[in-house]
Design an enzyme around this catalytic site. Structure first.
Site, PDB file in Angstrom:
ATOM      1  N   SER A 150       0.821  -1.203   0.000  1.00 44.67           N
ATOM      2  CA  SER A 150       0.000   0.000   0.000  1.00 44.67           C
ATOM      3  C   SER A 150       0.863   1.265   0.000  1.00 44.67           C
ATOM      4  O   SER A 150       0.633   2.192  -0.790  1.00 44.67           O
ATOM      5  CB  SER A 150      -0.926  -0.003   1.217  1.00 44.67           C
ATOM      6  OG  SER A 150      -1.627   1.213   1.313  1.00 44.67           O
ATOM      7  N   ASN A 184      11.830   2.736   7.656  1.00 42.54           N
ATOM      8  CA  ASN A 184      10.633   1.921   7.858  1.00 42.54           C
ATOM      9  C   ASN A 184       9.489   2.832   8.267  1.00 42.54           C
ATOM     10  O   ASN A 184       9.705   3.903   8.826  1.00 42.54           O
ATOM     11  CB  ASN A 184      10.873   0.878   8.955  1.00 42.54           C
ATOM     12  CG  ASN A 184       9.693  -0.059   9.121  1.00 42.54           C
ATOM     13  OD1 ASN A 184       9.117  -0.534   8.136  1.00 42.54           O
ATOM     14  ND2 ASN A 184       9.311  -0.331  10.352  1.00 42.54           N
ATOM     15  N   HIS A 231       5.877   2.701  10.489  1.00 44.89           N
ATOM     16  CA  HIS A 231       5.202   1.886  11.499  1.00 44.89           C
ATOM     17  C   HIS A 231       3.879   2.555  11.868  1.00 44.89           C
ATOM     18  O   HIS A 231       3.827   3.774  12.061  1.00 44.89           O
ATOM     19  CB  HIS A 231       6.079   1.763  12.747  1.00 44.89           C
ATOM     20  CG  HIS A 231       5.456   0.930  13.820  1.00 44.89           C
ATOM     21  ND1 HIS A 231       5.397  -0.444  13.750  1.00 44.89           N
ATOM     22  CD2 HIS A 231       4.857   1.276  14.982  1.00 44.89           C
ATOM     23  CE1 HIS A 231       4.786  -0.910  14.827  1.00 44.89           C
ATOM     24  NE2 HIS A 231       4.447   0.122  15.596  1.00 44.89           N
TER      25      HIS A 231
END
Length: 227
Positions: free
Chosen positions: A16, A111, A113
């Protein structure tokens, strides 16, 4: 014009956030090129999304390696080297990386989160936020360090937790924020506007001529433009 940073996006599923990164990288002046989408699963839906966008793809199946994490990562590293990758963006990559691999990419691997770290590291963040009764929830882009979801924060966004929220409703609003802050954070790192220095993120807020203009409104004290 500075050479574009070559980015690999690592995925395990539908990717996504990959879609948001693809859209951002098409904008004039964006300082990064999505050069590779690499998955540890051959059936990851995000691979087809990458192919449709004309981005090179690679698969290194993790299951055949079993507990040989170093062997799996060596195979991934070979693909990254072959593609001339300078930055890694994790986007739903469901593997815990070894300290050796993370150290090799220190300051060059990001990253995203789905919580406002350090709150709710790990899985099931939306359900845990609702159970805890918090009034704000959100997402975080951070540099990857050996500790899971512990890296220095590059960007964060928050949403209000509404009385009528269930897990799906809250997750949808957080995901919309993920799609906003991840492309911006990657641009800041790729351009040098955000750097990892002595374990902390240092932001350069003065935009250079021709810099990529962040489409986000200013938030959390972060720069509206990257240098």
């Amino acid at each position: 014009m500075a050479e574009l940073k070559r980015v690999a996006v690592l995925i395990s599923g539908r990717g996504s956030n990959l879609g948001a990164l693809i859209a951002a990288a098409r904008q004039p002046g964006y300082p990064a090129e999505l050069a590779l989408v690499l998955s540890n699963r051959a059936d990851a839906a995000g691979l087809e999304r990458a192919r449709e966008a004309g981005i090179a793809t690679a698969v290194v199946e993790s299951r055949p390696f079993g507990r040989d994490r170093a062997g799996f990562e060596a195979a991934m590293q070979a693909k990254l080297d072959e593609a001339g990758i300078g930055l890694i963006a994790l986007a739903g990559f469901m593997r815990v990386l070894t300290e050796g691999f993370v150290t090799r990419w220190a300051g060059r691997m990001l990253n995203i989160h789905p919580s406002i770290l350090p709150a709710f590291p790990g899985l099931d963040t939306h359900a845990r936020a609702l159970a805890a009764g918090v009034r704000l929830h959100g997402c975080t882009v951070h540099f990857v360090t050996p500790g899971v979801d512990e890296g220095p924060v590059i960007a964060q966004a928050a949403v209000s937790v509404l009385p009528e929220d269930d897990e799906d409703a809250l997750a949808a609003r957080v995901l919309a924020q993920e799609h906003r802050i991840y492309p911006a954070a990657l641009a800041w790192v790729a351009s040098g506007a955000a750097r990892l220095v002595d374990g902390r993120v240092v932001l350069k807020t003065t935009p250079a001529e021709g810099a990529f203009v962040n489409p986000l409104p200013a938030f959390a004290g972060l720069p509206r433009e990257t240098a």
